[in-house]
Design an enzyme around this catalytic site. Structure first.
Site, mmCIF file in Angstrom:
data_model
loop_
_atom_site.group_PDB
_atom_site.id
_atom_site.type_symbol
_atom_site.label_atom_id
_atom_site.label_comp_id
_atom_site.label_asym_id
_atom_site.label_seq_id
_atom_site.Cartn_x
_atom_site.Cartn_y
_atom_site.Cartn_z
ATOM 1 N N ASP A 299 0.825 -1.207 0.000
ATOM 2 C CA ASP A 299 0.000 0.000 0.000
ATOM 3 C C ASP A 299 0.860 1.259 0.000
ATOM 4 O OD1 ASP A 299 -3.075 -0.835 1.151
ATOM 5 O OD2 ASP A 299 -1.445 -2.259 1.458
ATOM 6 N N LYS A 300 0.299 2.320 -0.564
ATOM 7 C CA LYS A 300 0.971 3.617 -0.497
ATOM 8 C C LYS A 300 0.642 4.315 0.821
ATOM 9 C CE LYS A 300 1.300 8.239 -2.449
ATOM 10 N NZ LYS A 300 0.913 9.172 -3.528
#
Length: 690
Positions: A299-300
């Site tokens: 995930d960012k």
């Protein structure tokens, strides 16, 4: 929880009937921590668990970026069937190069572009251009590789510490014998140095012409390659193979020494995409993004821990650069030498440590009481929700990030256009701007209005790697169908295939919602499941096979809903032999794909499809409900730049409200298999969209 356009990405269909509750996730950057679980079942940051991650309080700079570029045209004798495991969002980056405007500077990059235009005349020239002085040897090596990959017809020469470029006379001579595209691809093949690979020129039935090509290659590259003509289906072509002991020309001693060095490390990154982090590290180390390998994308909007391996960089040199990485929101630990790169998919899954803030029952106002009755009510709701999901699982939807969360045009729309080979339409969808007048949207809007790729490239921020690669190719090849195809080919395979996969993921999400609505929560006749048989001779089990549930098996309840699979559309999958099979046919026909082979040959895309379990189950789940003052349990964190999507108080932009003192907070800890989404698990627990 937010209720916005992202909710439309995932159908509203649940497994359990508990009530759920409201709350906020990702309010603070430390509220969402993802840790990769390796193939042995261990969390990758176990050895460094006692360390405070520098990435939790470091700065990041969105102005530095590295671009990827693939050798899209040359053929290799290895497997070129571009099938990708749809269980991963993105595949390993293809051979790439830095954005020259970053590595050389904008003015020198523009000078180089102008210099290249002067070489398009038919007459040979001995002109040279100085790219400047580069005192660092790694920086010099990187400039050589980047310039040659971007412009294969150029020769780079070092007169220390200055680097000069001029036209490669070998390239001009070859381009008079074969097409310009073939000449470019051949020179990229030479520089790619893929052991055991080969390059094949186009069909050539003129023996005298083939002889001339053979003679040229033997004269100029005889120590490096061997050539032969071969016939296939009535046509003859020349194949070129790298000699086993050969080395590509223009390789330095420094490059040869570093070629077989691999260094493993654990990357902790904060609020960065995996490929964005790789871009930063590659720029600092002076290597290519493709020199990094990893097991999966993370995930960012989170703090994440994952294993990585970098090629051509020693442990000592990597340790020397850690301070620079920390300025960009990255921390490296467990740095050590290894003998090989990391393979995509070599992980068991991911561990999640999450905080959900400002809890309240559904229907409650934002101004909620902190009294004992409210807390008791929430305890009941949370206990019921967690126990239900732990026992019954959740619908294994692809999460909103699969489709480009918050974008005006979702990635699946671009993917559909690519599957239908509508190159121009796909490009125009790709460049559809967001509302507002931020630099990226302004550049996109300018391109759609003017069709001027060069001007749009000058407006596009340096950090937008995909957009800049596309615009550069459109400027070079034009904005017609062929030029748009070249623009897509300028992206590495991992980026190209993301869009068709997004379309197939959208269809899968719709399929599972329709399956549950129409056929219920039991395994039905015609459903697909995995089965394994015991081999009589050895007593071992066979490889899993797809099995179609029979009427008798349905009646006897042999299989559960948790064993049911749905196919991701592709050219190798079997579809269910019940009403869902018809649904898939009608759904694809609605998008004009009734005869689709799920191959886009011109873009080297092959979509074989796969089977995805209808349900996913969290493991090792723990939770704790407590009253937490704003900032506890993962609040705060260091200051970041104005360009970051995290505010200086540690909160992520886009989170509503400022939180309240004594507001209830829920901590959740659990494991998920790879390619399962924690936000979708939370959605089932809370009964609202994250």
């Amino acid at each position: 929880m937010k209720q916005d356009s992202d909710a439309a990405n995932v159908p509203a269909c649940f497994i359990s009937k508990h009530e759920g509750f409201l709350g906020r996730i990702k309010h603070f950057i430390k509220d969402f921590v993802v840790t990769e679980i390796d193939v042995t079942g261990q969390r990758v940051n176990t050895a460094a668990a006692s360390q405070t991650p520098a990435c939790a309080s470091s700065h990041q700079n969105s102005e530095t970026s590295v671009e990827f570029k693939e050798n899209s045209h040359f053929s290799v004798s290895q497997d070129t069937d571009d099938s990708a495991d749809c269980g991963e969002d993105v595949t390993t980056p293809s051979p790439g190069t830095f954005d020259l405007s970053v590595i050389l500077g904008q003015s020198v990059s523009e000078e180089l572009e102008q210099f290249v235009l002067t070489l398009k005349d038919e007459k040979p020239t001995k002109q040279e251009l100085s790219l400047g002085c580069f005192t660092d040897k790694h920086h010099r090596a990187n400039v050589h590789r980047a310039v040659r990959h971007r412009f294969p017809f150029l020769m780079t020469v070092t007169i220390q510490p200055e680097i000069r470029v001029r036209e490669d006379p070998d390239y001009r001579e070859l381009s008079q014998l074969v097409t310009e595209d073939e000449a470019e691809d051949f020179f990229r093949f030479i520089d790619a140095k893929v052991r055991g690979s080969s390059y094949t020129f186009g069909p050539d039935d003129n023996k005298e012409h083939r002889t001339a090509v053979h003679h040229f290659l033997s004269r100029r590259f005889g120590k490096l390659v061997e050539t032969k003509s071969f016939s296939d289906q009535g046509t003859t072509a020349i194949s070129v193979r790298l000699r086993e002991q050969g080395r590509p020309k223009k390789r330095t001693t420094e490059e040869r020494k570093e070629e077989d060095v691999y260094t493993a490390f654990i990357l902790c990154k904060e609020n960065l995409e995996t490929l964005e982090a790789i871009s930063y590290m590659a720029a600092i180390l002076g290597v290519l993004p493709s020199d990094f390998t990893y097991a999966g994308i993370k995930d960012k909007r989170a703090i994440t821990y994952q294993s990585m391996v970098v090629k051509k960089v020693s442990p000592l040199r990597l340790k020397e650069k850690t301070a620079e990485f920390e300025k960009r929101g990255m921390s490296l630990s467990q740095i050590h030498a290894v003998g090989e790169p990391l393979r995509l998919g070599r992980l068991q899954g991911n561990h999640f440590d999450l905080v959900v803030r400002d809890l309240r029952p559904h229907g409650a106002s934002d101004t909620h009481s902190s009294g004992a009755d409210t807390h008791t009510r929430l305890e009941t709701l949370v206990k019921e929700a967690v126990e239900n999901v732990e026992a019954r699982g959740f619908v294994n939807y692809y999460g909103p990030q699969r489709f480009g969360s918050g974008q005006s045009v979702q990635s699946d729309c671009v993917g559909l256009a690519l599957i239908k080979a509508d190159m121009v339409g796909a490009v125009r969808l790709f460049f559809t701007p967001e509302e507002g007048d931020d630099p990226q949207s302004h550049a996109k809007r300018h391109f759609l209005q003017t069709d001027n790729a060069k001007e749009s490239l000058a407006l596009m921020p340096l950090s937008k790697a995909r957009e800049r690669l596309m615009l550069r190719a459109l400027n070079r090849y034009g904005t017609g169908p062929d030029g748009c195809a070249q623009a897509w080919l300028s992206l590495p395979h991992s980026m190209r295939v993301f869009y068709p996969h997004a379309y197939c993921s959208r269809v899968w999400n719709e399929a599972v919602a329709h399956r549950l609505t129409t056929l219920g929560h039991r395994a039905r006749r015609g459903d697909l499941v995995w089965t394994q048989e015991k081999l009589e001779d050895t007593g071992e089990t066979s490889l899993p096979q797809i099995h179609v549930v029979t009427d008798q098996e349905e009646q006897e309840g042999v299989y559960t809903l948790g064993q049911v699979l749905l196919p991701m559309p592709g050219n190798t999958v079997k579809y269910p032999e019940n009403a869902m099979g018809t649904w898939f046919q009608e759904r694809l026909a609605r998008d004009g794909l009734e005869e689709c082979r799920f191959r886009v040959t011109s873009l080297k895309l092959n979509l074989p499809g796969c089977y995805r379990p209808l349900l996913a189950f969290p493991r090792n789940m723990r939770y704790q409900l407590k009253r937490a003052a704003c900032g506890e349990a993962g609040g705060g964190g260091g200051e970041v730049t104005a360009n970051s999507s995290r505010r200086s108080d540690g909160r992520l932009n886009g989170t509503a409200g400022e939180g309240k003192q004594d507001s209830p907070a829920l901590t959740l800890n659990f494991d998920l298999d790879s390619s399962c989404y924690a936000t979708i698990c939370l959605r089932e627990i809370m009964k609202c969209d994250p």
